[in-house]
Design a protein around this motif. Structure first.
Motif, PDB file in Angstrom:
ATOM      1  N   ASN A   1     -21.771  33.278 -45.740  1.00 30.42           N
ATOM      2  CA  ASN A   1     -21.405  33.437 -44.336  1.00 30.42           C
ATOM      3  C   ASN A   1     -20.016  34.061 -44.229  1.00 30.42           C
ATOM      4  O   ASN A   1     -19.151  33.556 -43.525  1.00 30.42           O
ATOM      5  CB  ASN A   1     -21.460  32.082 -43.619  1.00 30.42           C
ATOM      6  CG  ASN A   1     -21.422  32.234 -42.126  1.00 30.42           C
ATOM      7  OD1 ASN A   1     -21.759  33.286 -41.592  1.00 30.42           O
ATOM      8  ND2 ASN A   1     -21.004  31.202 -41.437  1.00 30.42           N
ATOM      9  N   GLN A   2     -19.815  35.156 -44.955  1.00 26.01           N
ATOM     10  CA  GLN A   2     -18.524  35.840 -44.967  1.00 26.01           C
ATOM     11  C   GLN A   2     -18.718  37.314 -44.629  1.00 26.01           C
ATOM     12  O   GLN A   2     -19.780  37.873 -44.860  1.00 26.01           O
ATOM     13  CB  GLN A   2     -17.882  35.735 -46.354  1.00 26.01           C
ATOM     14  CG  GLN A   2     -17.655  34.317 -46.823  1.00 26.01           C
ATOM     15  CD  GLN A   2     -17.055  34.309 -48.208  1.00 26.01           C
ATOM     16  OE1 GLN A   2     -15.877  34.582 -48.366  1.00 26.01           O
ATOM     17  NE2 GLN A   2     -17.880  34.024 -49.207  1.00 26.01           N
ATOM     18  N   ASP A   3     -17.676  37.919 -44.132  1.00 28.89           N
ATOM     19  CA  ASP A   3     -17.695  39.352 -43.837  1.00 28.89           C
ATOM     20  C   ASP A   3     -17.288  40.101 -45.103  1.00 28.89           C
ATOM     21  O   ASP A   3     -16.159  40.581 -45.223  1.00 28.89           O
ATOM     22  CB  ASP A   3     -16.744  39.652 -42.676  1.00 28.89           C
ATOM     23  CG  ASP A   3     -16.820  41.106 -42.239  1.00 28.89           C
ATOM     24  OD1 ASP A   3     -17.812  41.782 -42.562  1.00 28.89           O
ATOM     25  OD2 ASP A   3     -15.864  41.569 -41.599  1.00 28.89           O
ATOM     26  N   LYS A   4     -18.222  40.136 -46.064  1.00 28.43           N
ATOM     27  CA  LYS A   4     -17.965  40.765 -47.357  1.00 28.43           C
ATOM     28  C   LYS A   4     -19.193  41.555 -47.773  1.00 28.43           C
ATOM     29  O   LYS A   4     -20.251  41.437 -47.183  1.00 28.43           O
ATOM     30  CB  LYS A   4     -17.635  39.704 -48.410  1.00 28.43           C
ATOM     31  CG  LYS A   4     -16.357  38.938 -48.089  1.00 28.43           C
ATOM     32  CD  LYS A   4     -15.953  38.022 -49.197  1.00 28.43           C
ATOM     33  CE  LYS A   4     -14.635  37.337 -48.812  1.00 28.43           C
ATOM     34  NZ  LYS A   4     -14.060  36.634 -49.940  1.00 28.43           N
ATOM     35  N   THR A   5     -19.052  42.337 -48.821  1.00 27.25           N
ATOM     36  CA  THR A   5     -20.174  43.064 -49.410  1.00 27.25           C
ATOM     37  C   THR A   5     -20.729  42.221 -50.549  1.00 27.25           C
ATOM     38  O   THR A   5     -19.983  41.776 -51.421  1.00 27.25           O
ATOM     39  CB  THR A   5     -19.722  44.434 -49.953  1.00 27.25           C
ATOM     40  OG1 THR A   5     -19.219  45.210 -48.862  1.00 27.25           O
ATOM     41  CG2 THR A   5     -20.875  45.168 -50.613  1.00 27.25           C
TER      42      THR A   5
END
Length: 133
Positions: A81-85
């Motif tokens: 649930n992170q804004d990552k690739t």
């Protein structure tokens, strides 16, 4: 009566590889420690104990992937649930291609998978750490 499989693993892999972006080993070596990327090791515990993993990778057994991604699941893991690739990998890039496609269908983005998997990473001299937990 014998089963009549209408779509085999070759077709499933071809579909996944048409959909999912593949990250090269050289790019992965640059991005493995970048905090904007989460490397997800899909191999089972025996593989991890035998071979180790990419430093900083998150271990997610393939059988738990959908449950750990879904925030409504009692098994949800905040790492998803992170804004990552997200860069998925397995031993040979088969499980990772299928897993990345499923993750994308679930709405996780951006998602990629590692070209050639852990085997290619190891052959290219990528750093490896032992599994500690």
């Amino acid at each position: 009566m014998a089963q009549n499989i209408t779509k085999g693993v070759k077709a499933l892999l071809a579909e996944a590889n048409e959909t999912v972006t593949t990250m090269s080993i050289s790019e992965a070596k640059e991005k493995a420690q970048d905090p904007a990327y989460v490397f997800v090791d899909l191999r089972d515990i025996r593989e991890l104990q035998r071979s180790g993993l990419i430093p900083g990778a998150f271990s997610c057994p393939r059988g738990m992937l959908e449950f750990w991604i879904d925030p409504d699941s009692p098994y949800h893991k905040p790492v998803f649930n992170q804004d990552k690739t997200y860069v998925f990998y397995c031993a040979s890039a088969w499980r990772s291609a299928l897993s990345a496609k499923i993750a994308m269908e679930m709405g996780l983005k951006p998602v990629m998978h590692l070209e050639g998997g852990f085997t290619a990473w190891e052959k290219a001299g990528g750093p490896i750490v032992p599994r500690t937990t």
